[in-house]
Structure formats: C-alpha cells, structure tokens
Design a protein around this motif. Structure first.
Motif: not given
Length: 283
Positions: A7-32
């Motif tokens: 659904d659009d809400e799930t997609y939006g939340q996942i997309a936002e999380a992955i964008a954050f991971l992608r932008q910060n992957h060199l810092d290896q952000p944790d789940l928190a």
C-alpha cells in the motif's frame, strides 16, 4: 515469513528508510538511527522492513556496498556466459518463469499504435504506484508513477502510442497485475513492445539477468555481441517501456555504483534491495 501488504503508506515508509540507508551507508547506521529517521519504533521498523524485503535492515545495508555489487556483477557474468543466444527470437526468464517478448512489426512501429486498443490500470506495487497497460498481444507498458492519476497515465501512453485507442480498465487489468506479483507457473507472461531491432535485442538480453543479479552496460554490450556499443546499450536500457518485468534496474556502473534509472535512482535502490532480500532469504 509474513506476506507483505503493498500500500502507499508502507511504500512511503520503506522508501524513506531505504533512502536514509542509501545516503548514509558509509556510516553503517544502526536500526535505532533508521527508526528515528522514519519516526517508527525499532520493533515496528524491523518487522515492517523484514516483511517487505525478506531481510533485516542490517542485511539490506550490506547489499548497498560496492563490494557486494562487484561480487554480484562477477557472479552474473558467469551465468550470462552460459546463457547462449540472446538474439531477436530468444525467450527470457523472470523469477524462474518464461516471459515471452514479442516486438511490434516495423509497420506497427511507424503507425504509433493506430488501430490498437490499449487497456490500462493504475496499481500499487512494492515499489510504488504503477501504470500497467496491455494490448491483446501482451503487456506493452509498465511505468512507475509519482502522480498516480488517470490524466498522468493517459499522457504517458499517448506520448508513446499517439494513434491508439486508450481504455481505462482498472478491474480488468487487476488480474494482469496479480500475475506479475503473484506469478503462476502455468501462465507465462506475454510482453508486446515497440522498439528498434537493437532495442529489442537489448531488452531480450535484460531478461536473461537472474533475480538478484547485476551487470554493467559494458557487460550487457558484450552479451549481445556488440562490445563497443556500451553507450548505445545504455540508451536502449533507458528506453525500456516495461519496468520491473524487463529488469533494466539490474544494470549498474562498472564501479559498483547504481547509476541512473528511468523511474528514479531511489526506486532503483528499492528494486535492487528487494531482489537482494528475496535471494538472500532463500539461502
């Protein structure tokens, strides 16, 4: 594993999380850190993400590294070397199922869809809303949409098929949509696309790349026997009219970086990460 709800809400939340991971992957952000960014609890994010991707955010993060990408490129090259002919008549594979790809004739190409009836619908996928369209011969377009409305859908279709009769058929296309995201081994998917001979050859070659696999523009040029045509191959990849099913998202730069994508680099990361999750979860 639970079945993900698209659904659009799930997609939006996942997309936002992955964008954050992608932008910060060199810092290896944790789940928190990811959970704080998307305003979810760690438990809820872990559950939602794993339900969607098939792997945890931590394992997903590993799929964003250059080393991972380069290893996948090498692994896929070995598989493609064994594929054999990817000429104008060869079938393609998707998720271990055959997908037939039929090219419009030169006359149909020039006619811009004159005499064709194209039925279409707008559907929610794991990668955001999409326009799905088909003729009587098969699926002709799958475009991911930023604005999922009928006017946008018709504008996209009219630009590609100026002479066709367009018919909005949401309920009728729902069955076709389900066949894409809930594959039936007894009912192979048919694609009917418009392109030059060279484009068709490139799109057929894309169908040989397995789920979770990666190749480069140069590698794809080699597969079709045109090793000096990497730029032309890149242009053909960018003109792919059927997203996801013709997996142009599986072509990245030789450096291991993702590169461009017709429907946005963020969505390309979503697609590649989801596929990495599907293959890793089978191990």
């Amino acid at each position: 594993m639970e079945t993900a709800t698209y659904d659009d809400e799930t997609y939006g939340q996942i997309a936002e999380a992955i964008a954050f991971l992608r932008q910060n992957h060199l810092d290896q952000p944790d789940l928190a850190a990811v959970a704080r960014h998307v305003h979810l609890s760690e438990y809820h994010l872990q559950r939602l993400f794993t339900q969607w991707a098939g792997i945890s955010p931590k394992r997903f993060l590993q799929s964003l590294t250059v080393d991972y990408a380069k290893a996948k490129i090498a692994e896929t090259k070995s598989l493609l070397d064994l594929t054999g002919d990817v000429g104008l008549s060869s079938p393609g594979r998707l998720h271990d199922l055959f997908v037939t790809l039929e090219a419009m004739s030169p006359g149909e190409f020039k006619a811009g869809g004159a005499g064709l009836e194209i039925r279409y619908g707008i559907h929610t996928t794991p990668f955001g809303p999409c326009l799905l369209a088909k003729t009587t011969r098969g699926i002709c377009n799958l475009h991911f949409l930023e604005t999922p409305d009928r006017a946008t859908a018709e504008h996209l279709l009219r630009a590609e098929w100026p002479g066709a009769t367009l018919v909005a058929d949401q309920s009728g296309m729902a069955g076709e949509y389900r066949r894409i995201f809930t594959p039936d081994p007894d009912r192979p998917l048919a694609l009917a696309v418009k392109g030059t001979n060279f484009q068709i050859q490139v799109w057929r070659a894309l169908l040989q790349i397995p789920l979770g696999g990666l190749t480069t523009y140069q590698g794809l040029a080699g597969v079709i026997g045109r090793p000096t045509a990497a730029r032309a191959v890149g242009n053909a990849v960018g003109r792919n009219p059927v997203g996801y099913l013709i997996p142009c998202h599986r072509v990245i730069r030789a450096s291991g970086e993702g590169g461009g994508y017709r429907w946005g680099t963020a969505r390309k990361t979503l697609l590649l990460g989801w596929e990495a999750g599907q293959t890793q979860s089978r191990i």
